[in-house]
Design a protein around this motif. Structure first.
Motif, PDB file in Angstrom:
ATOM      1  N   VAL A  57       0.827  -1.213   0.000  1.00 37.66           N
ATOM      2  CA  VAL A  57       0.000   0.000   0.000  1.00 37.66           C
ATOM      3  C   VAL A  57       0.862   1.265   0.000  1.00 37.66           C
ATOM      4  O   VAL A  57       0.557   2.232  -0.697  1.00 37.66           O
ATOM      5  N   LEU A  61       0.648   4.331  -2.593  1.00 35.42           N
ATOM      6  CA  LEU A  61       0.395   5.724  -2.212  1.00 35.42           C
ATOM      7  C   LEU A  61       1.426   6.652  -2.834  1.00 35.42           C
ATOM      8  O   LEU A  61       1.090   7.694  -3.400  1.00 35.42           O
ATOM      9  N   PHE A  65       0.840   9.561  -5.540  1.00 36.95           N
ATOM     10  CA  PHE A  65       1.236  10.945  -5.281  1.00 36.95           C
ATOM     11  C   PHE A  65       2.087  11.471  -6.431  1.00 36.95           C
ATOM     12  O   PHE A  65       1.851  12.580  -6.946  1.00 36.95           O
ATOM     13  N   THR A  73       1.473  19.351 -12.426  1.00 39.76           N
ATOM     14  CA  THR A  73       2.452  20.224 -13.056  1.00 39.76           C
ATOM     15  C   THR A  73       2.023  20.582 -14.467  1.00 39.76           C
ATOM     16  O   THR A  73       2.122  21.730 -14.893  1.00 39.76           O
ATOM     17  N   ALA A  78      -1.985  22.242  -9.110  1.00 40.45           N
ATOM     18  CA  ALA A  78      -1.343  22.274  -7.802  1.00 40.45           C
ATOM     19  C   ALA A  78      -2.020  21.437  -6.732  1.00 40.45           C
ATOM     20  O   ALA A  78      -2.585  21.955  -5.783  1.00 40.45           O
ATOM     21  N   GLY A  79      -1.980  20.126  -6.848  1.00 38.19           N
ATOM     22  CA  GLY A  79      -2.387  19.276  -5.747  1.00 38.19           C
ATOM     23  C   GLY A  79      -3.753  18.641  -5.866  1.00 38.19           C
ATOM     24  O   GLY A  79      -4.045  17.711  -5.132  1.00 38.19           O
ATOM     25  N   VAL A  86      -4.142   9.945  -4.750  1.00 41.76           N
ATOM     26  CA  VAL A  86      -3.704   9.283  -3.509  1.00 41.76           C
ATOM     27  C   VAL A  86      -4.881   8.554  -2.865  1.00 41.76           C
ATOM     28  O   VAL A  86      -4.755   7.433  -2.393  1.00 41.76           O
ATOM     29  N   TYR A  90      -5.127   4.502  -2.119  1.00 40.93           N
ATOM     30  CA  TYR A  90      -5.370   3.937  -0.793  1.00 40.93           C
ATOM     31  C   TYR A  90      -6.523   2.944  -0.818  1.00 40.93           C
ATOM     32  O   TYR A  90      -6.480   1.896  -0.178  1.00 40.93           O
TER      33      TYR A  90
ATOM     34  N   ASN B  13       0.297   2.632   6.860  1.00 43.18           N
ATOM     35  CA  ASN B  13      -0.338   3.024   5.595  1.00 43.18           C
ATOM     36  C   ASN B  13      -1.292   4.191   5.781  1.00 43.18           C
ATOM     37  O   ASN B  13      -1.286   5.138   5.002  1.00 43.18           O
ATOM     38  N   LEU B  14      -2.088   4.089   6.853  1.00 42.33           N
ATOM     39  CA  LEU B  14      -3.062   5.159   7.098  1.00 42.33           C
ATOM     40  C   LEU B  14      -2.355   6.481   7.354  1.00 42.33           C
ATOM     41  O   LEU B  14      -2.728   7.531   6.815  1.00 42.33           O
ATOM     42  N   LEU B  16       0.677   7.356   6.364  1.00 40.48           N
ATOM     43  CA  LEU B  16       1.264   7.841   5.107  1.00 40.48           C
ATOM     44  C   LEU B  16       0.194   8.485   4.236  1.00 40.48           C
ATOM     45  O   LEU B  16       0.379   9.567   3.669  1.00 40.48           O
ATOM     46  N   PHE B  17      -0.956   7.792   4.166  1.00 44.17           N
ATOM     47  CA  PHE B  17      -2.072   8.314   3.361  1.00 44.17           C
ATOM     48  C   PHE B  17      -2.481   9.708   3.833  1.00 44.17           C
ATOM     49  O   PHE B  17      -2.566  10.650   3.047  1.00 44.17           O
ATOM     50  N   LEU B  20       0.174  12.374   3.001  1.00 45.00           N
ATOM     51  CA  LEU B  20       0.167  12.796   1.588  1.00 45.00           C
ATOM     52  C   LEU B  20      -1.029  13.689   1.292  1.00 45.00           C
ATOM     53  O   LEU B  20      -0.901  14.709   0.604  1.00 45.00           O
ATOM     54  N   GLU B  21      -2.199  13.313   1.832  1.00 47.96           N
ATOM     55  CA  GLU B  21      -3.390  14.139   1.576  1.00 47.96           C
ATOM     56  C   GLU B  21      -3.205  15.542   2.152  1.00 47.96           C
ATOM     57  O   GLU B  21      -3.599  16.532   1.549  1.00 47.96           O
ATOM     58  N   ILE B  23      -0.374  17.103   2.575  1.00 48.30           N
ATOM     59  CA  ILE B  23       0.533  17.836   1.677  1.00 48.30           C
ATOM     60  C   ILE B  23      -0.245  18.391   0.485  1.00 48.30           C
ATOM     61  O   ILE B  23      -0.108  19.558   0.108  1.00 48.30           O
ATOM     62  N   CYS B  24      -1.125  17.530  -0.094  1.00 50.81           N
ATOM     63  CA  CYS B  24      -1.917  17.968  -1.248  1.00 50.81           C
ATOM     64  C   CYS B  24      -2.745  19.196  -0.890  1.00 50.81           C
ATOM     65  O   CYS B  24      -2.766  20.177  -1.631  1.00 50.81           O
ATOM     66  N   PHE B  25      -3.408  19.121   0.268  1.00 51.91           N
ATOM     67  CA  PHE B  25      -4.296  20.234   0.606  1.00 51.91           C
ATOM     68  C   PHE B  25      -3.514  21.512   0.895  1.00 51.91           C
ATOM     69  O   PHE B  25      -3.977  22.604   0.587  1.00 51.91           O
ATOM     70  N   LEU B  27      -0.769  22.291  -0.624  1.00 53.11           N
ATOM     71  CA  LEU B  27      -0.445  22.810  -1.964  1.00 53.11           C
ATOM     72  C   LEU B  27      -1.639  23.539  -2.565  1.00 53.11           C
ATOM     73  O   LEU B  27      -1.516  24.635  -3.112  1.00 53.11           O
ATOM     74  N   ILE B  28      -2.829  22.898  -2.455  1.00 56.39           N
ATOM     75  CA  ILE B  28      -4.026  23.515  -3.033  1.00 56.39           C
ATOM     76  C   ILE B  28      -4.297  24.850  -2.367  1.00 56.39           C
ATOM     77  O   ILE B  28      -4.537  25.860  -3.021  1.00 56.39           O
ATOM     78  N   THR B  31      -2.039  27.604  -3.496  1.00 55.87           N
ATOM     79  CA  THR B  31      -2.319  28.135  -4.828  1.00 55.87           C
ATOM     80  C   THR B  31      -3.531  29.043  -4.802  1.00 55.87           C
ATOM     81  O   THR B  31      -3.592  30.023  -5.531  1.00 55.87           O
ATOM     82  N   LEU B  40       5.342  23.900  -9.348  1.00 55.43           N
ATOM     83  CA  LEU B  40       4.240  23.059  -9.768  1.00 55.43           C
ATOM     84  C   LEU B  40       3.339  23.770 -10.755  1.00 55.43           C
ATOM     85  O   LEU B  40       2.145  23.787 -10.613  1.00 55.43           O
TER      86      LEU B  40
END
Lengths: 181, 285
Positions: A57, A61, A65, A73, A78-79, A86, A90, B13-14, B16-17, B20-21, B23-25, B27-28, B31, B40
């Protein structure tokens, strides 16, 4: 060809198809007076869907990502793509184990496909994850619930279109002889 | 401590998940404050080169259409030129210049100094909520952020990110920003995008009493970073909002965003000074 190389090549091909061809196609389902939003089909989640069964998993992930960020890009979002990708990375393992009769570790060195899953389970698997991906993507992109009908219309229409393109990709890029057997 | 490590291993896993989410938010969210992050965006070198290669191939299919639009623009510019040149200075003792440009009552722009640079569009989109265009000119060619971008027919957008050889433009087709606009008689309003349809813009805040006809032109004002008098679009249909008795105009955009190939980037050399003054006035209050 090793699995890593094969998947890396597939990643490149899918991203290039998405960026160079599909992003240039703006589709609409019927013409202007109805005011239907234009959209483009996304096939890049297919890379995540086609990774081998045994992929752990955390690797899924990270792959998700990376794929999402690459798309971000190219499309200046941007995300948003990364966030949606992601999430499906999962959920992928759970959906697969719900759909398959045997445990995932009993499919060594195989990737999800029509060949070893059958048409109906494979399409269910694709449709479900693509639907989730598109729902998250368009919700975050619009970020506004005042116009829910428009949002739902956009999600459903682009999911259907993306699935058509994914089918076309699968028919084009898998070995046909293996399919018939 | 041991329990903590066990916990991390069990829910790796949870965790990490979620990381990552998050980090995405982040970034959003970054912007959406319109700061933009250069890494980016399609202004970065790799994406720029890929788009440039694609554009080299697609380029030839649009040559005929582009020729036509350039000839039309030439005619328009020649007419404008003739109006300022064809002045008979010998007719009277005082110089008579009859210039039939739009009546422009704002004074700042008289002293503005515009530098035009041309650029080729290497990537373009019309389908997202906020559409971006990538051009093949960057800071090496003198492009800076917040410059205005127009096409041969009308407004296009604003430069928001610059790398060495590429720049990304936030096109008018976005839901983030409004654009100051005026009708022929001087009524001001703001133009936003009716999302989903790449050739329809909406002009709001027009009083109900004002008579507007189909085909009336809508121009930029000097309130924005655009030079004044650039065509935004023409009125396509009118609707009166029953709730607050305000007229809403649906415009057909002057620029065809679907097949944009060449754009002009406009540098207003006095814009920084103006911005500084406006900001310091705001602070002084």
């Amino acid at each position: 060809m090793s699995d890593y190389l094969k998947n890396f090549l597939r990643f490149c091909i899918i991203i290039l198809i998405q960026v160079l061809v599909l992003n240039k196609i703006t589709l609409r389902w019927w013409s202007q007076p109805a005011g239907f939003p234009v959209f483009i089909p996304y096939i890049y989640p297919l890379f995540i869907l086609l990774l081998p069964f045994e992929t752990p998993v955390w690797l899924l992930l990270l792959c998700g990502f990376a794929t999402g960020l690459t798309m971000d890009t190219f499309m200046n979002t941007a995300g948003i793509h990364a966030c949606a990708t992601v999430l499906i990375a999962y959920l992928r393992t759970n959906v697969l184990s719900a759909l398959l009769p045997k445990h995932l570790s009993e499919y060594p060195n195989q990737s999800p496909g029509v060949k070893n899953m059958g048409w109906v389970p494979f399409l269910t698997y694709c449709a479900f994850l693509i639907l989730i991906h598109h729902s998250i993507f368009f919700t975050v992109e619009l970020w506004n619930f005042s116009n829910i009908g428009y949002l739902l219309l956009k999600i459903i229409a682009s999911t259907a279109t993306s699935l058509l393109f994914i089918l076309a990709y699968l028919l084009l890029f898998t070995k046909q002889t293996a399919l018939k057997s | 401590m041991r329990n903590f490590i066990l916990f991390v291993r069990r829910f790796f896993n949870l965790i990490l998940f979620l990381t990552l989410e998050i980090i995405c938010f982040v970034l959003i969210a970054r912007t959406n404050t319109l700061q933009g992050n250069a890494l980016l965006s399609s202004a970065n070198t790799i994406a720029g080169i890929v788009y440039q290669k694609r554009e080299d191939v697609v380029y030839y299919f649009g040559l005929k259409r582009m020729n036509d639009s350039l000839i039309n623009e030439n005619i328009r510019l020649r007419i404008a030129l003739a109006q300022t040149q064809g002045v008979d200075t010998l007719k009277d003792s005082s110089v008579q210049r009859k210039i039939t440009l739009d009546n422009d009552t704002t004074h700042i722009v008289r002293f503005a100094n515009y530098v035009y640079r041309n650029a080729r569009v290497v990537n373009n989109s019309v389908t997202s909520e906020n559409n971006y265009i990538t051009i093949n000119r960057g800071s090496n060619q003198g492009i800076k952020r917040h410059m205005a971008v127009i096409s041969s027919t009308g407004v296009v957008g604003e430069v928001i990110n610059v790398s060495n050889n590429f720049a990304s433009i936030l096109s008018v087709l976005n839901v983030k920003r409004k654009l100051s606009a005026r009708l022929k008689d001087g009524t001001m309003g703001s133009v936003m995008w009716d999302d989903g349809k790449p050739d329809v813009l909406i002009l709001e805040d027009i009083p109900k009493e004002l008579k507007v006809y189909r085909g009336d032109s809508v121009f930029t004002t000097s309130y924005s970073f655009f030079p004044p008098g650039i065509l935004i679009g023409t009125v396509d249909r009118m609707r009166i909002n029953k709730k607050n008795n305000i007229q809403v105009l649906y415009l057909k955009s002057a620029t065809n965003f679907r097949n944009l190939q060449y754009v002009y980037v406009i540098e207003n050399t006095l814009l920084d000074e103006r911005r500084e003054l406006q900001d310091s006035t705001k602070k002084a209050k």
